[in-house]
Design a protein around this motif. Structure first.
Motif, PDB file in Angstrom:
ATOM      1  N   ARG A 107       0.819  -1.214   0.000  1.00  0.00           N
ATOM      2  CA  ARG A 107       0.000   0.000   0.000  1.00  0.00           C
ATOM      3  C   ARG A 107       0.858   1.271   0.000  1.00  0.00           C
ATOM      4  N   PRO A 108       1.871   1.385   0.875  1.00  0.00           N
ATOM      5  CA  PRO A 108       2.743   2.575   0.798  1.00  0.00           C
ATOM      6  C   PRO A 108       3.468   2.714  -0.538  1.00  0.00           C
ATOM      7  N   ALA A 109       3.869   1.562  -1.140  1.00  0.00           N
ATOM      8  CA  ALA A 109       4.574   1.616  -2.416  1.00  0.00           C
ATOM      9  C   ALA A 109       3.651   2.143  -3.523  1.00  0.00           C
ATOM     10  N   ILE A 110       2.376   1.732  -3.494  1.00  0.00           N
ATOM     11  CA  ILE A 110       1.420   2.235  -4.480  1.00  0.00           C
ATOM     12  C   ILE A 110       1.198   3.730  -4.271  1.00  0.00           C
ATOM     13  N   GLY A 111       1.050   4.152  -2.989  1.00  0.00           N
ATOM     14  CA  GLY A 111       0.865   5.577  -2.706  1.00  0.00           C
ATOM     15  C   GLY A 111       2.047   6.402  -3.174  1.00  0.00           C
ATOM     16  N   LYS A 112       3.266   5.889  -2.976  1.00  0.00           N
ATOM     17  CA  LYS A 112       4.450   6.609  -3.395  1.00  0.00           C
ATOM     18  C   LYS A 112       4.495   6.733  -4.929  1.00  0.00           C
ATOM     19  N   LYS A 113       4.136   5.687  -5.620  1.00  0.00           N
ATOM     20  CA  LYS A 113       4.148   5.726  -7.083  1.00  0.00           C
ATOM     21  C   LYS A 113       3.106   6.700  -7.590  1.00  0.00           C
TER      22      LYS A 113
END
Length: 200
Positions: A190-196
């Protein structure tokens, strides 16, 4: 045999050991078929010991008379249950409906994941040979999940249509069960998707 009165011989059956009863060709074929179908992984040598015939004769009866073939299992990544297969079909149909309603842009919102083994692994050819079965020529080929041995580490990989979002190496002491997978989805993916999304 002993002489009886009148010069006739009186025949008497005696028990003989080490001899097998005469078996007709049809009976031997049916017997071979029954033994093999009881356990389709039996070799010709194992079958020959049961039916009291040579391995070559057993092989000839299996292939020529019964039309069977020794088939090796097909390697597949996973053995899915019927419920898992049905879930995949339903998900695919749902995606098709969404694409029809929202257009191809919907595909950019899909994030999929998989797991893979990294570093060294080995393949044991005996496992494949042991999976071979005697099957009729029109029967489907059996399948077997691939086994990997030696030093190995599991990695979760998540990606969308534009590329990899997250690759996460599972620590060696961790069991990748449902709880751990939920942790990866919530605290890592989830954090990786938000960062992208922020830098898109």
């Amino acid at each position: 045999m002993r002489e009886a009165e009148g010069g006739r011989s009186d025949m008497k059956d005696e028990v003989h050991t080490g001899r097998h009863p005469v078996v007709t060709c049809g009976d031997s074929v049916e017997r071979t078929k029954a033994v093999v179908e009881e356990d389709t992984r039996r070799t010709c040598k194992e079958t020959s010991e049961i039916v009291s015939m040579s391995s070559a004769t057993v092989h000839r009866k299996l292939t020529n008379d019964l039309g069977k073939e020794k088939v090796f299992a097909k390697w597949v990544a996973h053995l899915l249950t019927s419920e898992q297969k049905q879930a995949r079909v339903q998900a695919a149909r749902h995606f098709l409906i969404r694409v029809g309603q929202e257009g191809l842009e919907f595909l950019s919102n899909i994030v999929t994941g998989d797991e893979t083994w990294v570093y060294s692994y080995s393949f044991d050819p005996r496992s494949k040979r042991q999976s071979a079965q005697w099957l009729d020529s029109d029967e489907s080929k059996p399948r077997k999940a691939r086994r990997k041995h030696g030093e190995r580490k599991m990695m979760h990989i998540f990606f969308d249509m534009s590329g990899i979002i997250l690759s996460w190496l599972v620590p060696p002491v961790v069991t990748a069960n449902g709880d751990y997978y939920r942790f990866v989805l919530k605290d890592r993916l989830r954090p990786a998707i938000g960062k992208k999304t922020r830098f898109a």
